[in-house]
Each structure stands twice: as structure tokens, then as C-alpha cells.
Design an enzyme around this catalytic site. Structure first.
Site, PDB file in Angstrom:
ATOM      1  N   HIS A   8      46.027  46.623  43.317  1.00 27.12           N
ATOM      2  CA  HIS A   8      45.768  46.820  41.879  1.00 27.12           C
ATOM      3  C   HIS A   8      45.027  48.128  41.603  1.00 27.12           C
ATOM      4  O   HIS A   8      45.084  48.644  40.491  1.00 27.12           O
ATOM      5  CB  HIS A   8      44.990  45.627  41.313  1.00 27.12           C
ATOM      6  CG  HIS A   8      45.822  44.389  41.159  1.00 27.12           C
ATOM      7  ND1 HIS A   8      45.429  43.301  40.442  1.00 27.12           N
ATOM      8  CD2 HIS A   8      47.059  44.082  41.646  1.00 27.12           C
ATOM      9  CE1 HIS A   8      46.378  42.362  40.484  1.00 27.12           C
ATOM     10  NE2 HIS A   8      47.372  42.812  41.218  1.00 27.12           N
ATOM     11  N   ASN A  28      43.858  41.046  36.194  1.00 25.03           N
ATOM     12  CA  ASN A  28      42.585  41.020  36.920  1.00 25.03           C
ATOM     13  C   ASN A  28      41.557  40.056  36.349  1.00 25.03           C
ATOM     14  O   ASN A  28      40.730  39.510  37.089  1.00 25.03           O
ATOM     15  CB  ASN A  28      41.967  42.430  36.941  1.00 25.03           C
ATOM     16  CG  ASN A  28      42.803  43.420  37.736  1.00 25.03           C
ATOM     17  OD1 ASN A  28      43.509  43.033  38.668  1.00 25.03           O
ATOM     18  ND2 ASN A  28      42.731  44.692  37.367  1.00 25.03           N
TER      19      ASN A  28
END
Ligand code: HEM
Ligand SMILES: *[C@@H]1O[C@H](CO)[C@@H](O)[C@H](O)[C@H]1NC(C)=O
Ligand SMILES: *[C@@H]1O[C@H](CO)[C@@H](O)[C@H](O)[C@H]1NC(C)=O
Ligand SMILES: *[C@@H]1O[C@H](CO)[C@@H](O)[C@H](O)[C@H]1NC(C)=O
Ligand SMILES: *[C@@H]1O[C@H](CO)[C@@H](O)[C@H](O)[C@H]1NC(C)=O
Ligand SMILES: *[C@@H]1O[C@H](CO)[C@@H](O)[C@H](O)[C@H]1NC(C)=O
Ligand SMILES: *[C@@H]1O[C@H](CO)[C@@H](O)[C@H](O)[C@H]1NC(C)=O
Ligand SMILES: *[C@@H]1O[C@H](CO)[C@@H](O)[C@H](O)[C@H]1NC(C)=O
Ligand SMILES: *[C@@H]1O[C@H](CO)[C@@H](O)[C@H](O)[C@H]1NC(C)=O
Length: 348
Positions: free
Chosen positions: A69, A97
Site C-alpha cells: 500500500h 487502510n
């Protein structure tokens, strides 16, 4: 480089085979910290191993996901590690997230130990890359030579995180498009998805498959009929959306090729997993079959693809900085507006 780790069960892991990564890539180099921080890899390995084998069997999975990410949002520059302040729009609150990305405290612990050994020289972006690599190796996966020399960003971008990180219910063409943007091709997509050989996913990420899938009034037909009732029991239609399921029901914490054999018997947890095998005529199927048949082939491809992912737009030279604290830009005294949601706690 002979790495020796003694786990709590006394098994000896020896990093004997370095796959992939034989050539330097762009401006990154395997020897970047050889003079300035020779013990870097063993410091990182030691802390990841301690947490993994004593308190949190999930941490390796969480750390490699943080690296992924990080890399998909303006390159591997440690941007995901920045807390929300009046000047930083933290990526921690992006859809993929929020209440999901975890392991930040472990990165803080590693950074503190690294600063003690070699102050001011090692970037948070490199620490995250090494932590991801060690996590794979310590979980039974391959090891490879990590390329280093990334520097840390001065910014974060939550909307870019929303735009570029793929979601679990996106069709194969969309997953492919998001990988292509990053310079990653179809075999990279399949090998890197193999990281779902360990770690967990919350019910909310796959529950739409279990009941009225795509308004058909029935579950997703590409779920194994013995696996389906197990998932329905764990994640009932109106139950707790945060309950965790193993991404790999066969060997939940081991890094191996069972992810791919699961796909062949319709035991992929996320829609984005199962489409790699079940989409009619997809060019991903041949890679699923190859990696399922031959774990070494998966390990080699995975190492190559991880190096490729780790090379996405790094900041090098005098760009960016070496952060003193991974959560903060150096000299930023703006107010932290972080709300510490439960999902961020490493021990969960
Ligand atoms: C192909 C596109 C991908 C999609 C759509 C996707 C989606 C997801 C989702 C929805 C979760 C569960 C998060 C939660 O419920 O909190 C997850 C977990 C995870 N993902 Fe992915 N992922 C993808 C690719 C990758 C890649 C490339 C990697 C690493 C190389 C990776 C590593 C992981 C790991 C290890 C976990 C478990 C994390 C943990 O237990 O903390 N994923 N992913
Ligand atoms: C991040 O910080 C900004 C500016 O202080 C604030 O407006 C915003 O609500 C914060 N976001 C989160 C998710 O805490
Ligand atoms: C993140 O999750 C929290 C807790 O569920 C929620 O209150 C907040 O609105 C979410 N933030 C964003 C930006 O979606
Ligand atoms: C953040 O990312 C968005 C979406 O990619 C982009 O439009 C925007 O310009 C970026 N913001 C900054 C400050 O770079
Ligand atoms: C993907 O790229 C790698 C090199 O980075 C190459 O070896 C591989 O053949 C490519 N795969 C496909 C399906 O094009
Ligand atoms: C959902 O249903 C639509 C309309 O029937 C169809 O075109 C689409 O392919 C389906 N999507 C999936 C993922 O099955
Ligand atoms: C939902 O499940 C999560 C994960 O198991 C747990 O931490 C949380 O307390 C549960 N929430 C409720 C309301 O039961
Ligand atoms: C479903 O899983 C079982 C093993 O649990 C396997 O024997 C069977 O072949 C699978 N079904 C399909 C359609 O793949
Ligand atoms: C499995 O893959 C490895 C690595 O690509 C290769 O050397 C080996 O020959 C393959 N084994 C078989 C049985 O195909």
C-alpha cells in the site's frame, strides 16, 4: 549472506537460496547500507521474528501489505507511515487502510532500534521494504536480495491511496489496470496476489459473495460448496463486519503455494482472488496453475515481482529525506489529529 534464525520451536531457518534480484535495478542497490548500517537486516529480522513468534502470528502479513500500500501510492516512499496532522492528509484513512492497515507500532520499534545503531541514515521506506521481505522469509517463503536506497516522502495523499489501491470486489480488468499503472504485468498480478497465502480479511471485504451476490438471489457460484457454509457461519448477513477470516484456509500463517491450489478448488476468499482462476478464458489462469503445480516457480516469480514492486518510483539521491520518526516529516511541529482506531493496534 547466511541468515540464521532460531524460532521458538527450535527450527532453524537458513536463508540459503537467494532467488531473483541478481542485478541492481534503477538507482537502488543491495549494498546501499553496507558501510553505514551493516547490521540493518539483522536488526529488522530480529524484531519481526520476535513479534511474529511470540505475540502476533499475523504481523508478517500486515507488514508486507503496508509495503504494497506504500508502493502503489506515489511509489515506495514511506508515505503510508505518516500520521494525520494539520498539514498531512494521512493515507491511513483511505478506504483500503482505515481500520485495516496495521503494524505501524512494529515499524516504530524497528526504526527506534535502527536509529540507535545507525542514526539518521536509514529511511522508513527501506525499513518497510526489508520488513516485508523478512516477513515472507520468516513465514516459510523465499528470500531474495533487497534493493535499498529509497528516501522518505515529504507528503502523503489520501485521495491517491483511494484511487490506486485495488479493492476486493473489482473485476479482473480493473485489477489489471491498477497493476499496469504501476508497471506491473499479468504475471506480477498473479504472483503478488499469492501474498494472500497468509493474513486475514474482515467479513466486510467478501460478504457480498455469500448471500445475494450481484443481485442474483444466490451466493457467488465460484465459491466451493463446502467452504461457503463455513464462511456464511463466520460472517452472517447482519453480523459483525470486522470478524476476521483466514485468507488461506489451508495454511493460514505459512507462506507457501496453497493460495493457488485453493483457487483451483474454489477456495479463494476474496472475489479478487477467485477471479484469477474462475474468470472464463482469463490469461491469469495459466499462472495460477503453474504456481499451484510448482512452489519453486511461485517463489521465484514472487521474489522477482516483489523487487519490481519495490522499485516503483523511489525517491533517491537528495530527493525527500531520511525521517527521524516514521510518522512525521522532519521539523513538522503541526498538531497531530490522529484518531487511533482499533484496527491499527498491532496486537489485535
Ligand atoms: C490484487 C489486488 C489486491 C486486492 C484487491 C487486495 C485486497 C485485500 C483485502 C480486502 C484484504 C483484507 C483487508 C481487511 O479485511 O482488513 C487484504 C489483505 C492482505 N493483503 Fe491484499 N489485496 C491485493 C493485493 C495484495 C498484494 C499485491 C499484496 C502483497 C504483495 C497483498 C497482501 C495482503 C496481505 C498479506 C493481507 C493480510 C494482511 C493482514 O492480515 O493484516 N495484497 N488484501
Ligand atoms: C486529518 O487532519 C485534518 C486536518 O487537521 C482533519 O480535518 C481531518 O479530520 C483529519 N482526518 C482524520 C481521519 O482524522
Ligand atoms: C474510518 O473509520 C472510522 C471508524 O470506523 C470512521 O468513523 C471514519 O469515518 C472512517 N474514516 C474515513 C475517512 O472513512
Ligand atoms: C493527490 O492525488 C490525487 C489523485 O491522484 C491527485 O489528483 C492530486 O493532485 C494529488 N495531490 C497532491 C497534493 O499531490
Ligand atoms: C512480466 O514482466 C516480467 C519482467 O519484469 C517478464 O519476465 C514476464 O514475462 C512478464 N509477464 C508477462 C505475462 O508479460
Ligand atoms: C453481475 O451481473 C451483471 C448483470 O447480469 C453482469 O453483467 C456481471 O457480469 C455480473 N458480475 C459478476 C462479477 O458476476
Ligand atoms: C466485532 O469483531 C471484532 C473482531 O473480532 C471485535 O474486535 C469486535 O469487538 C466485535 N464487535 C462487536 C460489536 O461485537
Ligand atoms: C471443493 O473442495 C473439496 C475439498 O474440500 C474438493 O474435493 C472439491 O473438489 C471442491 N469442489 C470444487 C468444485 O472445486
Ligand atoms: C519448478 O520451477 C522451477 C523454477 O522455475 C524449475 O527450475 C523446475 O524445473 C520446475 N519443476 C518442474 C517439475 O517443472
Amino acid at each position: 549472506m547466511g541468515f540464521l534464525i532460531i524460532s521458538k520451536v527450535g527450527a532453524v531457518f537458513l536463508c540459503a537460496f537467494l532467488v531473483g534480484g541478481s542485478v541492481a535495478f534503477g538507482q537502488l542497490s543491495p549494498s546501499f547500507y553496507d558501510e553505514t548500517c551493516p547490521l540493518l537486516a539483522s536488526i529488522v529480522r530480529g524484531i519481526v521474528a520476535r513479534v511474529l513468534f511470540t505475540t502476533d502470528p499475523r504481523i508478517g502479513a500486515s507488514l508486507i501489505r503496508l509495503h504494497f500500500h506504500d508502493c502503489f501510492v506515489n511509489g515506495c516512499d514511506g508515505s503510508i507511515l505518516l500520521d494525520n496532522t494539520t498539514t498531512i492528509d494521512s493515507e491511513k484513512f483511505a478506504f483500503a487502510n482505515n481500520n485495516s492497515a496495521r503494524g505501524f507500532e512494529v515499524i516504530d520499534d524497528i526504526k527506534a532500534a535502527v536509529e540507535e545503531a545507525c542514526p539518521g541514515v536509514v529511511s522508513c521506506a527501506d525499513i518497510l521494504t526489508i520488513a516485508a521481505t523478512e516477513s515472507v522469509y520468516l513465514s516459510g517463503g523465499p528470500c531474495w536480495t533487497v534493493l535499498l536506497g529509497r528516501r522518505d516522502s515529504l507528503t502523503a495523499n489520501r485521495s491517491a491511496a483511494n484511487e490506486f489501491i485495488p479493492g476486493p470486489n473489482e473485476p479482473l480488468e480493473e485489477l489489471r489496470r491498477k497493476f499496469t499503472i504501476q508497471g506491473l504485468n499479468t504475471s506480477d498480478l498473479v504472483s503478488l496476489s499469492g501474498a494472500h497465502t497468509f493474513g486475514r480479511a474482515q467479513c466486510l471485504t467478501f460478504r457480498t459473495r455469500l448471500f445475494n451476490f450481484n443481485q442474483t438471489g444466490a451466493p457467488d457460484p465460484t465459491i466451493n460448496t463446502t467452504y461457503l457454509p463455513q464462511l456464511q457461519q463466520l460472517c452472517p448477513e447482519n453480523g459483525n463486519a470486522s470478524v476476521l477470516a483466514n485468507l488461506d484456509p489451508t495454511t493460514p500463517d505459512g507462506f507457501d503455494n496453497n493460495y493457488f491450489s485453493n483457487l483451483q478448488i474454489l477456495k479463494g476468499l476474496l472475489k479478487s482472488d477467485q477471479v484469477l482462476f474462475s474468470d472464463e478464458g482469463a490469461d491469469t489462469v495459466e499462472f495460477v496453475n503453474k504456481f499451484s503445480a510448482n512452489q519453486s516457480s511461485f517463489f521465484e516469480s514472487f521474489a522477482d515481482s516483489m523487487i519490481k514492486m519495490g522499485n516503483i518510483s523511489p525517491l533517491t539521491g537528495s530527493d525527500g529525506e531520511i525521517r527521524a520518526n516514521c510518522r512525521r516529516i522532519n521539523g513538522d511541529s503541526s498538531t497531530s489529529t490522529e484518531t487511533n482506531y482499533g484496527g491499527f493496534v498491532a496486537t489485535m
